[in-house]
Design a protein around this motif. Structure first.
Motif, PDB file in Angstrom:
ATOM      1  N   VAL A 267       2.862   4.885  -7.581  1.00  0.00           N
ATOM      2  CA  VAL A 267       2.460   3.471  -7.960  1.00  0.00           C
ATOM      3  C   VAL A 267       2.367   2.966  -6.380  1.00  0.00           C
ATOM      4  N   ALA A 268       1.431   2.280  -6.176  1.00  0.00           N
ATOM      5  CA  ALA A 268       1.617   1.459  -4.817  1.00  0.00           C
ATOM      6  C   ALA A 268       0.747   0.135  -5.196  1.00  0.00           C
TER       7      ALA A 268
ATOM      8  N   VAL B 298      -2.690  -3.132  -8.236  1.00  0.00           N
ATOM      9  CA  VAL B 298      -1.675  -2.006  -8.184  1.00  0.00           C
ATOM     10  C   VAL B 298      -2.400  -0.611  -8.519  1.00  0.00           C
ATOM     11  N   LYS B 299      -2.074   0.302  -7.629  1.00  0.00           N
ATOM     12  CA  LYS B 299      -2.706   1.736  -7.923  1.00  0.00           C
ATOM     13  C   LYS B 299      -1.520   2.755  -8.498  1.00  0.00           C
TER      14      LYS B 299
ATOM     15  N   LEU C  61      10.646  -0.129  -8.358  1.00  0.00           N
ATOM     16  CA  LEU C  61       9.684  -0.240  -7.215  1.00  0.00           C
ATOM     17  C   LEU C  61       9.401  -1.652  -6.456  1.00  0.00           C
ATOM     18  N   ILE C  62       9.766  -1.791  -5.364  1.00  0.00           N
ATOM     19  CA  ILE C  62       9.451  -3.335  -4.965  1.00  0.00           C
ATOM     20  C   ILE C  62       8.292  -3.198  -3.542  1.00  0.00           C
TER      21      ILE C  62
ATOM     22  N   GLY D 135       0.944  -1.232   0.096  1.00  0.00           N
ATOM     23  CA  GLY D 135       0.085  -0.081  -0.187  1.00  0.00           C
ATOM     24  C   GLY D 135       0.771   1.378  -0.085  1.00  0.00           C
ATOM     25  N   GLN D 136       2.033   0.953   0.044  1.00  0.00           N
ATOM     26  CA  GLN D 136       2.986   2.337   0.185  1.00  0.00           C
ATOM     27  C   GLN D 136       3.161   2.698  -1.186  1.00  0.00           C
ATOM     28  N   SER D 137       3.201   4.128  -1.343  1.00  0.00           N
ATOM     29  CA  SER D 137       3.626   4.672  -2.769  1.00  0.00           C
ATOM     30  C   SER D 137       5.166   4.872  -2.973  1.00  0.00           C
ATOM     31  N   GLY D 138       5.480   4.535  -4.481  1.00  0.00           N
ATOM     32  CA  GLY D 138       6.712   5.148  -4.810  1.00  0.00           C
ATOM     33  C   GLY D 138       6.554   5.899  -5.881  1.00  0.00           C
ATOM     34  N   THR D 139       7.520   6.594  -6.654  1.00  0.00           N
ATOM     35  CA  THR D 139       7.277   7.216  -7.876  1.00  0.00           C
ATOM     36  C   THR D 139       8.424   6.646  -8.958  1.00  0.00           C
ATOM     37  N   GLY D 140       7.864   6.886 -10.099  1.00  0.00           N
ATOM     38  CA  GLY D 140       9.025   6.165 -11.346  1.00  0.00           C
ATOM     39  C   GLY D 140       8.357   6.740 -12.500  1.00  0.00           C
TER      40      GLY D 140
END
Length: 213
Positions: free
Chosen positions: A87-88, A120-121, A205-206, A69-74
């Protein structure tokens, strides 16, 4: 967070029995995103030749894994240009071997396998509107116990809580969509990893999930 609800199979089966096949691991998910799919002969060949995980594809280092549920950016290269996404990976649904056998043309091809679906959000962070068919979900992959699973071509996106990229038109900045990605993985796998990134991205992102099912 993992879910094993029978509602997932009820939503997937009507389409899956008719259309789903396994493709070579690491292959493009174009058919699942609405592009022209393989011919019946190609489908049979794919199902026969790619029913196991890709033993040569190992998971990237997960030392900096995000929490579910945690977001990252790419960034991802779309037809209309590079787009930045937040993306989460929210959750992963892991089915049963019996369910998996109902999702492929030849039930024997799913022996020892289960279907894992990542929810995936994606949020468009710009620089502009994403026109045409968005492909960002192609960058999502599922690894089980360190090995990449086999992507499931034609897997239905319209599962409970998921959208079909075909229905997403002119994706505006700030808008979010949840898109499903389905892979076949070995039954009994414990450590699941969802990772996302454009092809060749050095640092995808993982997200790490524990399969308690």
């Amino acid at each position: 967070m993992l879910h094993t609800k029978t509602a997932w199979l009820r939503a997937a089966t009507p389409v899956a029995v008719l259309a789903l096949t396994l493709t070579a691991c690491g292959g493009h998910k174009g058919a699942s995103n609405g592009a022209a799919g393989p011919s019946p002969d190609q489908q049979k060949s794919s199902a026969d030749s790619a029913t196991k995980s890709d033993k040569s594809a190992t998971a990237p280092a997960a030392g900096n894994a995000l929490k579910p549920g945690q977001s990252g950016t790419g960034q991802y290269k779309e037809e209309s240009g590079k787009a930045t996404y937040e993306v989460a990976a929210q959750k992963v649904h892991v089915g049963t071997e019996a369910e998996a056998q109902k999702m492929v043309q030849d039930p024997k091809g799913a022996k020892g396998l289960v279907a894992a679906t990542a929810y995936v959000k994606y949020t468009n962070k710009g620089p502009g509107v994403i026109k045409g068919l968005a492909k960002a979900d192609v960058g999502a992959q599922i690894y089980a116990d360190g090995q990449r699973g086999g992507v499931l071509i034609g897997a239905p996106h319209k599962l409970p809580g998921c959208e079909d990229p075909v229905d997403i038109d002119n994706w505006k900045v700030g808008q979010s969509h949840v898109i499903c990605t389905t892979y076949m993985i070995p039954k009994g796998a414990k450590a699941l990893v969802v990772h996302w990134g454009d092809e060749g991205a050095p640092h995808p992102l993982i997200w790490k999930f524990d399969n308690a099912g």
